[in-house]
Design a protein around this motif. Sequence first.
Motif, PDB file in Angstrom:
ATOM      1  N   ALA A 112       0.837  -1.194   0.000  1.00 29.23           N
ATOM      2  CA  ALA A 112       0.000   0.000   0.000  1.00 29.23           C
ATOM      3  C   ALA A 112       0.873   1.246   0.000  1.00 29.23           C
ATOM      4  CB  ALA A 112      -0.916   0.002   1.220  1.00 29.23           C
ATOM      5  N   GLY A 113       0.480   2.210  -0.815  1.00 30.34           N
ATOM      6  CA  GLY A 113       1.264   3.422  -0.975  1.00 30.34           C
ATOM      7  C   GLY A 113       2.247   3.360  -2.122  1.00 30.34           C
ATOM      8  N   GLY A 114       2.441   2.183  -2.670  1.00 28.98           N
ATOM      9  CA  GLY A 114       3.385   2.001  -3.769  1.00 28.98           C
ATOM     10  C   GLY A 114       2.805   2.356  -5.116  1.00 28.98           C
ATOM     11  N   SER A 115       3.605   2.098  -6.157  1.00 29.30           N
ATOM     12  CA  SER A 115       3.228   2.456  -7.524  1.00 29.30           C
ATOM     13  C   SER A 115       3.485   1.297  -8.472  1.00 29.30           C
ATOM     14  CB  SER A 115       4.033   3.667  -7.996  1.00 29.30           C
ATOM     15  OG  SER A 115       3.807   4.794  -7.189  1.00 29.30           O
ATOM     16  N   LEU A 116       2.708   1.283  -9.537  1.00 26.98           N
ATOM     17  CA  LEU A 116       2.912   0.351 -10.648  1.00 26.98           C
ATOM     18  C   LEU A 116       2.542   1.077 -11.930  1.00 26.98           C
ATOM     19  CD1 LEU A 116       1.307  -3.028  -9.462  1.00 26.98           C
ATOM     20  CD2 LEU A 116       3.737  -2.616  -9.890  1.00 26.98           C
ATOM     21  N   ARG A 117       3.171   0.663 -13.022  1.00 26.62           N
ATOM     22  CA  ARG A 117       2.753   1.156 -14.326  1.00 26.62           C
ATOM     23  C   ARG A 117       2.354  -0.025 -15.197  1.00 26.62           C
ATOM     24  NH1 ARG A 117       5.851   4.501 -19.120  1.00 26.62           N
ATOM     25  NH2 ARG A 117       6.837   2.463 -19.446  1.00 26.62           N
TER      26      ARG A 117
END
Length: 127
Positions: free
Chosen positions: A14-19
């Motif tokens: 949680a709080g992370g990023s993905l593309r």
Amino acid sequence: QVQLVESGGGLVQAGGSLRLSCAASGRTLSTRAMGWFRQEPGEEREFVAAITWNGGTTYYADSVKGRFTISRDNAKNTVYLQMTSLKPEDTAVYYCAADPDLYQTRVRVRPREYVFWGRGTQVTVSS
């Protein structure tokens, strides 16, 4: 026939990023509006974001507005979904879809309005 392949999913805290990426083969995406949807087991497919064929207009579900960004690179025949500040409730299989019409200048938000779909990529957000 437009064949779509999603990639970039995975497990993130949680709080992370993905593309996510959606690449096309068979025919070009550059003349089609595109959408991203997501679906959890036992639930209906849910609209996430959409973009017109030239990138001039984007539209987001309220649940992702301000956190997700849809974009496209027509030279690479690819559409992206940048996801930031991910939450556990973002966990789902994410699908990209191509508009049935060419040069569409409005975005569609209903799954039944799209005719070309990828097989999806799993996004899991842990708490």
